[in-house]
Design a protein around this motif. Structure first.
Motif, mmCIF file in Angstrom:
data_model
loop_
_atom_site.group_PDB
_atom_site.id
_atom_site.type_symbol
_atom_site.label_atom_id
_atom_site.label_comp_id
_atom_site.label_asym_id
_atom_site.label_seq_id
_atom_site.Cartn_x
_atom_site.Cartn_y
_atom_site.Cartn_z
ATOM 1 N N VAL A 23 0.681 -1.188 -0.110
ATOM 2 C CA VAL A 23 0.085 -0.034 0.055
ATOM 3 C C VAL A 23 0.791 1.272 0.069
ATOM 4 C CG1 VAL A 23 -2.105 -1.142 1.185
ATOM 5 C CG2 VAL A 23 -0.237 -0.089 2.683
ATOM 6 N N TYR A 24 2.090 1.224 0.188
ATOM 7 C CA TYR A 24 3.243 2.432 0.554
ATOM 8 C C TYR A 24 4.469 1.909 0.309
ATOM 9 C CZ TYR A 24 4.749 6.797 2.372
ATOM 10 O OH TYR A 24 5.668 7.760 2.683
ATOM 11 N N ARG A 25 5.224 2.771 -0.362
ATOM 12 C CA ARG A 25 6.892 2.448 -0.507
ATOM 13 C C ARG A 25 7.347 4.064 -0.543
ATOM 14 N NH1 ARG A 25 10.194 -1.464 -2.654
ATOM 15 N NH2 ARG A 25 8.501 -2.998 -2.472
ATOM 16 N N ASP A 26 8.399 4.154 -0.020
ATOM 17 C CA ASP A 26 9.226 5.213 -0.174
ATOM 18 C C ASP A 26 10.648 4.881 0.077
ATOM 19 O OD1 ASP A 26 9.970 5.495 2.616
ATOM 20 O OD2 ASP A 26 8.421 7.009 3.114
ATOM 21 N N HIS A 27 11.863 5.768 0.053
ATOM 22 C CA HIS A 27 13.097 5.379 -0.113
ATOM 23 C C HIS A 27 13.505 4.664 1.405
ATOM 24 C CE1 HIS A 27 13.149 9.273 2.065
ATOM 25 N NE2 HIS A 27 14.452 8.999 2.577
ATOM 26 N N ARG A 28 12.659 4.823 2.563
ATOM 27 C CA ARG A 28 13.097 4.234 3.703
ATOM 28 C C ARG A 28 12.228 3.073 3.993
ATOM 29 N NH1 ARG A 28 17.003 6.904 6.142
ATOM 30 N NH2 ARG A 28 17.284 9.309 5.886
ATOM 31 N N VAL A 29 11.078 2.905 3.858
ATOM 32 C CA VAL A 29 9.964 2.032 4.362
ATOM 33 C C VAL A 29 9.198 1.526 3.090
ATOM 34 C CG1 VAL A 29 9.941 3.305 6.627
ATOM 35 C CG2 VAL A 29 8.185 3.772 4.711
ATOM 36 N N VAL A 30 8.533 0.326 3.575
ATOM 37 C CA VAL A 30 7.521 -0.237 2.962
ATOM 38 C C VAL A 30 6.279 -0.812 3.543
ATOM 39 C CG1 VAL A 30 6.791 -2.187 1.348
ATOM 40 C CG2 VAL A 30 9.144 -1.057 0.963
ATOM 41 N N THR A 61 16.146 6.433 10.106
ATOM 42 C CA THR A 61 15.083 5.434 9.687
ATOM 43 C C THR A 61 13.825 5.508 10.807
ATOM 44 O OG1 THR A 61 16.717 3.905 8.844
ATOM 45 C CG2 THR A 61 14.757 2.559 9.401
ATOM 46 N N ALA A 62 14.211 5.624 11.829
ATOM 47 C CA ALA A 62 12.916 6.080 12.892
ATOM 48 C C ALA A 62 12.189 6.897 12.535
ATOM 49 C CB ALA A 62 13.519 6.041 14.207
ATOM 50 N N ALA A 63 12.747 7.995 12.032
ATOM 51 C CA ALA A 63 12.109 9.294 11.650
ATOM 52 C C ALA A 63 11.181 8.949 10.148
ATOM 53 C CB ALA A 63 12.897 10.396 11.338
ATOM 54 N N GLY A 64 11.653 8.139 9.352
ATOM 55 C CA GLY A 64 10.969 7.598 8.243
ATOM 56 C C GLY A 64 9.773 6.650 8.620
ATOM 57 N N LEU A 65 10.056 5.992 9.531
ATOM 58 C CA LEU A 65 8.823 4.943 10.025
ATOM 59 C C LEU A 65 7.828 5.979 10.847
ATOM 60 C CD1 LEU A 65 11.089 2.084 11.650
ATOM 61 C CD2 LEU A 65 9.192 1.719 9.660
ATOM 62 N N SER A 67 6.870 9.032 10.203
ATOM 63 C CA SER A 67 6.463 9.925 9.074
ATOM 64 C C SER A 67 5.481 9.103 8.348
ATOM 65 C CB SER A 67 7.566 10.514 8.280
ATOM 66 O OG SER A 67 6.649 11.223 7.197
ATOM 67 N N ALA A 68 5.838 7.892 8.044
ATOM 68 C CA ALA A 68 4.793 6.878 7.120
ATOM 69 C C ALA A 68 3.800 6.521 8.052
ATOM 70 C CB ALA A 68 5.777 5.749 6.713
#
Length: 148
Positions: A23-30, A61-65, A67-68
């Motif tokens: 349902v979602y993908r960016d440069h840090r998470v899926v 990575t924690a910040a990316g998680l 935000s997502a």
């Protein structure tokens, strides 16, 4: 992105699982649906790098998680229209982590769903036990240098 052979979440990150409902993908998470959702709309969010648990997690990575998680929580609210939402992240077997790749569960909730309680109705820790745990944790935070 670092992956781990045999990790089912790394297979999804690497787009090697054709059955993944992403349902979602960016440069840090899926983010994707688990194969056995607790409720409809239950979504898993994982870092693209193979990170086993929160103790191995780096700040970017924690910040990316985080935000997502906000993006997905809003999308779940709009698309699924739950009465509530649990955000659960477990580390280690004792905490019911079954896949050793850090993941966050976003679980839409309804008043009468089958998911049930996630907290015990009550505990019986003494004031001494609570004070002792508080002092140990407070000391560890102060010694970490992270206490604003």
């Amino acid at each position: 992105m670092a992956s781990h052979s045999g990790c089912p979440f790394c297979e999804i990150v690497g787009r090697e699982d054709p059955d993944a409902r992403e349902v979602y993908r960016d440069h840090r998470v899926v983010a994707f649906f688990p194969t056995e959702p607790a409720t409809l709309g239950h979504t898993l969010l994982v870092p693209r790098d193979h990170i086993e648990n929160i103790w191995m997690l780096d700040s970017p990575t924690a910040a990316g998680l985080a935000s997502a998680t906000l993006v997905l929580a809003s999308a779940i609210r709009q698309a699924i229209k739950p009465d509530g939402l649990n955000i659960i992240q477990s580390n280690g077997e004792a905490a019911t982590q079954t896949v050793p790749h850090l993941h966050i569960h976003l679980v839409p909730r309804w008043r009468e769903d089958r998911f049930g309680r996630i907290w015990p109705p009550e505990t019986n820790y003494s004031e001494f036990e609570k004070d002792e745990a508080w002092e140990r944790l407070r000391s560890a935070v102060q010694n970490s240098g992270q206490n604003g």
